[in-house]
Design a protein around this motif. Sequence first.
Motif, PDB file in Angstrom:
ATOM      1  N   GLY A  26      16.623   5.459   9.186  1.00 58.76           N
ATOM      2  CA  GLY A  26      15.905   6.186  10.223  1.00 58.76           C
ATOM      3  C   GLY A  26      16.320   7.631  10.374  1.00 58.76           C
ATOM      4  N   LYS A  27      17.170   8.113   9.473  1.00 59.82           N
ATOM      5  CA  LYS A  27      17.622   9.504   9.520  1.00 59.82           C
ATOM      6  C   LYS A  27      16.543  10.446   8.977  1.00 59.82           C
ATOM      7  CE  LYS A  27      21.011  12.603   9.989  1.00 59.82           C
ATOM      8  NZ  LYS A  27      21.674  12.901  11.278  1.00 59.82           N
ATOM      9  N   VAL A  28      15.778   9.963   8.020  1.00 57.46           N
ATOM     10  CA  VAL A  28      14.670  10.719   7.435  1.00 57.46           C
ATOM     11  C   VAL A  28      13.364  10.115   7.942  1.00 57.46           C
ATOM     12  CG1 VAL A  28      13.455  11.314   5.308  1.00 57.46           C
ATOM     13  CG2 VAL A  28      15.962  11.391   5.383  1.00 57.46           C
ATOM     14  N   GLN A  29      12.544  10.936   8.584  1.00 53.41           N
ATOM     15  CA  GLN A  29      11.287  10.477   9.174  1.00 53.41           C
ATOM     16  C   GLN A  29      10.098  10.910   8.310  1.00 53.41           C
ATOM     17  OE1 GLN A  29      11.128   8.600  12.021  1.00 53.41           O
ATOM     18  NE2 GLN A  29      13.376   8.591  12.071  1.00 53.41           N
ATOM     19  N   LEU A  30       9.207   9.971   8.045  1.00 53.28           N
ATOM     20  CA  LEU A  30       7.983  10.271   7.303  1.00 53.28           C
ATOM     21  C   LEU A  30       6.826  10.309   8.287  1.00 53.28           C
ATOM     22  CD1 LEU A  30       8.466   7.955   4.186  1.00 53.28           C
ATOM     23  CD2 LEU A  30       9.145  10.358   4.478  1.00 53.28           C
ATOM     24  N   GLY A  44       3.123   2.280  11.097  1.00 54.26           N
ATOM     25  CA  GLY A  44       4.045   1.156  11.090  1.00 54.26           C
ATOM     26  C   GLY A  44       5.464   1.554  10.727  1.00 54.26           C
ATOM     27  N   SER A  45       6.328   0.544  10.645  1.00 51.90           N
ATOM     28  CA  SER A  45       7.723   0.733  10.250  1.00 51.90           C
ATOM     29  C   SER A  45       7.888   0.301   8.795  1.00 51.90           C
ATOM     30  CB  SER A  45       8.644  -0.103  11.140  1.00 51.90           C
ATOM     31  OG  SER A  45       8.530   0.297  12.490  1.00 51.90           O
ATOM     32  N   ILE A  46       8.656   1.046   8.057  1.00 48.24           N
ATOM     33  CA  ILE A  46       8.864   0.730   6.646  1.00 48.24           C
ATOM     34  C   ILE A  46       9.662  -0.566   6.527  1.00 48.24           C
ATOM     35  CG2 ILE A  46      10.016   1.483   4.530  1.00 48.24           C
ATOM     36  CD1 ILE A  46       9.277   4.365   5.338  1.00 48.24           C
ATOM     37  N   ASN A  47       9.092  -1.528   5.811  1.00 47.49           N
ATOM     38  CA  ASN A  47       9.779  -2.808   5.620  1.00 47.49           C
ATOM     39  C   ASN A  47      10.019  -3.133   4.153  1.00 47.49           C
ATOM     40  OD1 ASN A  47       7.185  -3.414   4.815  1.00 47.49           O
ATOM     41  ND2 ASN A  47       6.791  -4.907   6.441  1.00 47.49           N
ATOM     42  N   ASP A  77       9.827   8.881  -7.206  1.00 47.17           N
ATOM     43  CA  ASP A  77      11.187   8.507  -6.829  1.00 47.17           C
ATOM     44  C   ASP A  77      11.235   7.318  -5.886  1.00 47.17           C
ATOM     45  OD1 ASP A  77      12.551  10.513  -8.309  1.00 47.17           O
ATOM     46  OD2 ASP A  77      11.938  11.996  -6.826  1.00 47.17           O
ATOM     47  N   ILE A  78      10.274   7.250  -4.946  1.00 47.22           N
ATOM     48  CA  ILE A  78      10.300   6.185  -3.942  1.00 47.22           C
ATOM     49  C   ILE A  78       8.885   5.677  -3.669  1.00 47.22           C
ATOM     50  CG2 ILE A  78      10.754   5.676  -1.493  1.00 47.22           C
ATOM     51  CD1 ILE A  78      13.049   7.721  -1.637  1.00 47.22           C
ATOM     52  N   TYR A  79       8.742   4.353  -3.632  1.00 46.28           N
ATOM     53  CA  TYR A  79       7.522   3.697  -3.178  1.00 46.28           C
ATOM     54  C   TYR A  79       7.887   2.906  -1.928  1.00 46.28           C
ATOM     55  CZ  TYR A  79       3.982   0.013  -2.835  1.00 46.28           C
ATOM     56  OH  TYR A  79       3.032  -0.857  -2.377  1.00 46.28           O
ATOM     57  N   PHE A  80       6.993   2.899  -0.932  1.00 45.15           N
ATOM     58  CA  PHE A  80       7.294   2.154   0.292  1.00 45.15           C
ATOM     59  C   PHE A  80       6.054   1.453   0.832  1.00 45.15           C
ATOM     60  CE2 PHE A  80       5.953   6.328   1.785  1.00 45.15           C
ATOM     61  CZ  PHE A  80       5.074   6.006   2.812  1.00 45.15           C
ATOM     62  N   GLU A  81       6.295   0.452   1.670  1.00 39.97           N
ATOM     63  CA  GLU A  81       5.245  -0.229   2.406  1.00 39.97           C
ATOM     64  C   GLU A  81       5.702  -0.373   3.851  1.00 39.97           C
ATOM     65  OE1 GLU A  81       4.580  -3.963   0.490  1.00 39.97           O
ATOM     66  OE2 GLU A  81       3.891  -3.050  -1.392  1.00 39.97           O
ATOM     67  N   THR A  82       4.745  -0.474   4.775  1.00 44.56           N
ATOM     68  CA  THR A  82       5.079  -0.653   6.191  1.00 44.56           C
ATOM     69  C   THR A  82       4.527  -1.984   6.697  1.00 44.56           C
ATOM     70  OG1 THR A  82       3.092   0.260   7.250  1.00 44.56           O
ATOM     71  CG2 THR A  82       4.737   1.842   6.440  1.00 44.56           C
ATOM     72  N   ASP A  83       4.936  -2.339   7.900  1.00 42.90           N
ATOM     73  CA  ASP A  83       4.456  -3.585   8.502  1.00 42.90           C
ATOM     74  C   ASP A  83       3.017  -3.473   9.001  1.00 42.90           C
ATOM     75  OD1 ASP A  83       4.814  -1.959  10.705  1.00 42.90           O
ATOM     76  OD2 ASP A  83       6.437  -3.142  11.576  1.00 42.90           O
ATOM     77  N   GLN A  84       2.395  -2.293   8.786  1.00 43.02           N
ATOM     78  CA  GLN A  84       0.976  -2.104   9.109  1.00 43.02           C
ATOM     79  C   GLN A  84       0.127  -1.975   7.838  1.00 43.02           C
ATOM     80  OE1 GLN A  84      -0.352  -2.181  12.288  1.00 43.02           O
ATOM     81  NE2 GLN A  84       1.720  -2.878  12.827  1.00 43.02           N
ATOM     82  N   GLN A  85       0.650  -2.533   6.738  1.00 45.24           N
ATOM     83  CA  GLN A  85      -0.041  -2.533   5.440  1.00 45.24           C
ATOM     84  C   GLN A  85      -0.281  -1.137   4.872  1.00 45.24           C
ATOM     85  OE1 GLN A  85      -1.287  -4.941   8.004  1.00 45.24           O
ATOM     86  NE2 GLN A  85       0.387  -6.002   6.945  1.00 45.24           N
ATOM     87  N   GLU A  86       0.538  -0.167   5.270  1.00 47.79           N
ATOM     88  CA  GLU A  86       0.467   1.171   4.681  1.00 47.79           C
ATOM     89  C   GLU A  86       1.339   1.208   3.425  1.00 47.79           C
ATOM     90  OE1 GLU A  86       0.421   3.964   8.584  1.00 47.79           O
ATOM     91  OE2 GLU A  86       1.939   2.384   8.477  1.00 47.79           O
ATOM     92  N   LYS A  87       0.911   2.010   2.467  1.00 49.30           N
ATOM     93  CA  LYS A  87       1.668   2.180   1.233  1.00 49.30           C
ATOM     94  C   LYS A  87       1.791   3.668   0.924  1.00 49.30           C
ATOM     95  CE  LYS A  87      -0.095  -2.147  -0.743  1.00 49.30           C
ATOM     96  NZ  LYS A  87      -0.786  -2.774  -1.902  1.00 49.30           N
ATOM     97  N   THR A 109      -5.718  10.702  -2.278  1.00 46.41           N
ATOM     98  CA  THR A 109      -7.164  10.445  -2.200  1.00 46.41           C
ATOM     99  C   THR A 109      -7.482   8.956  -2.334  1.00 46.41           C
ATOM    100  OG1 THR A 109      -7.549  10.709  -4.585  1.00 46.41           O
ATOM    101  CG2 THR A 109      -7.645  12.696  -3.216  1.00 46.41           C
ATOM    102  N   MET A 110      -6.524   8.184  -2.864  1.00 45.45           N
ATOM    103  CA  MET A 110      -6.710   6.747  -3.062  1.00 45.45           C
ATOM    104  C   MET A 110      -6.183   5.942  -1.877  1.00 45.45           C
ATOM    105  SD  MET A 110      -5.633   6.632  -7.098  1.00 45.45           S
ATOM    106  CE  MET A 110      -5.725   4.851  -7.229  1.00 45.45           C
ATOM    107  N   GLY A 111      -5.737   6.648  -0.818  1.00 47.01           N
ATOM    108  CA  GLY A 111      -5.331   5.954   0.389  1.00 47.01           C
ATOM    109  C   GLY A 111      -3.843   5.785   0.589  1.00 47.01           C
ATOM    110  N   TYR A 112      -3.040   6.267  -0.345  1.00 48.97           N
ATOM    111  CA  TYR A 112      -1.588   6.227  -0.171  1.00 48.97           C
ATOM    112  C   TYR A 112      -1.135   7.358   0.752  1.00 48.97           C
ATOM    113  CZ  TYR A 112      -1.387   3.075  -4.219  1.00 48.97           C
ATOM    114  OH  TYR A 112      -1.555   2.018  -5.079  1.00 48.97           O
ATOM    115  N   HIS A 113      -0.011   7.166   1.425  1.00 51.06           N
ATOM    116  CA  HIS A 113       0.641   8.236   2.181  1.00 51.06           C
ATOM    117  C   HIS A 113       1.652   8.906   1.246  1.00 51.06           C
ATOM    118  CE1 HIS A 113      -0.799   7.071   6.259  1.00 51.06           C
ATOM    119  NE2 HIS A 113      -0.924   5.892   5.674  1.00 51.06           N
ATOM    120  N   CYS A 114       1.456  10.184   0.991  1.00 47.90           N
ATOM    121  CA  CYS A 114       2.268  10.848  -0.034  1.00 47.90           C
ATOM    122  C   CYS A 114       3.065  12.009   0.538  1.00 47.90           C
ATOM    123  CB  CYS A 114       1.376  11.338  -1.169  1.00 47.90           C
ATOM    124  SG  CYS A 114       0.567   9.971  -2.055  1.00 47.90           S
TER     125      CYS A 114
END
Length: 243
Positions: free
Chosen positions: A95-99, A104-107, A121-131, A169-174
Amino acid sequence: MKYSAIHLAIFIERSNRFIARCRLVETGEEIITHVKNTGRSKELLLPDTLVSVNHQPSEKRKTAYDLIAVKKGEMWINIDSQIPNALVAEGILAGKVQLPDLKGSINYLKREYTFEHSKFDIYFETDQQEKGFVEVKGMTLENHGIGAFPDAPTVRGLKHVEELRLAQTMGYHCYVLFVVQFPVISAATIHREMQPALYEAVGKAEADGVRILAYNCEVDQETISIKEAVPFDLKQKFIDPNQ
């Protein structure tokens, strides 16, 4: 992060991108070190500059030391290009680095993730189905409190920015996240004169929704840690100290 076996040394010369000669302060012994940064670092690696080296002897290595950090004035600058990715991954999970822009929260977080023709470098997903993806870049170039990237043209960096635009453009948060490997900074920017194409690509990426972030670090001769978010301003003027 703390290095295990740090010694102070005086920089002598950089023989090539990967190798430098230094002299240990405590013994006067001349040593060969591995430079853990392929950037130019011409404004940092000057003769007689105080540096820190990490002693890591191994039969599998050509050198027993890694050049980790450089003293610039009263400030230590870490030049280890392998550190930023680990700092950001740990910072996100802690939680030191905020996106920004996430609901949602990254899980889930995975380092080194292949997408299209790039490995981010990093791929992530959240509890709200965000990628999403985070591409991490270390920043060591500084002048008058302004940090800039890059200190040498980077084909790989340009490719990453362009593919992050596609992913957005494909719906990812970048995100592009610059780890400023020194503490004192008022703003971070792109070194437009060094690589105009990267400057243009970052501007287009921002317009398409890719977030550009920067975090500075607390640094001394043997430790480095994420400190806080600092402003990123693409239009910030930067004067190259090497010109």
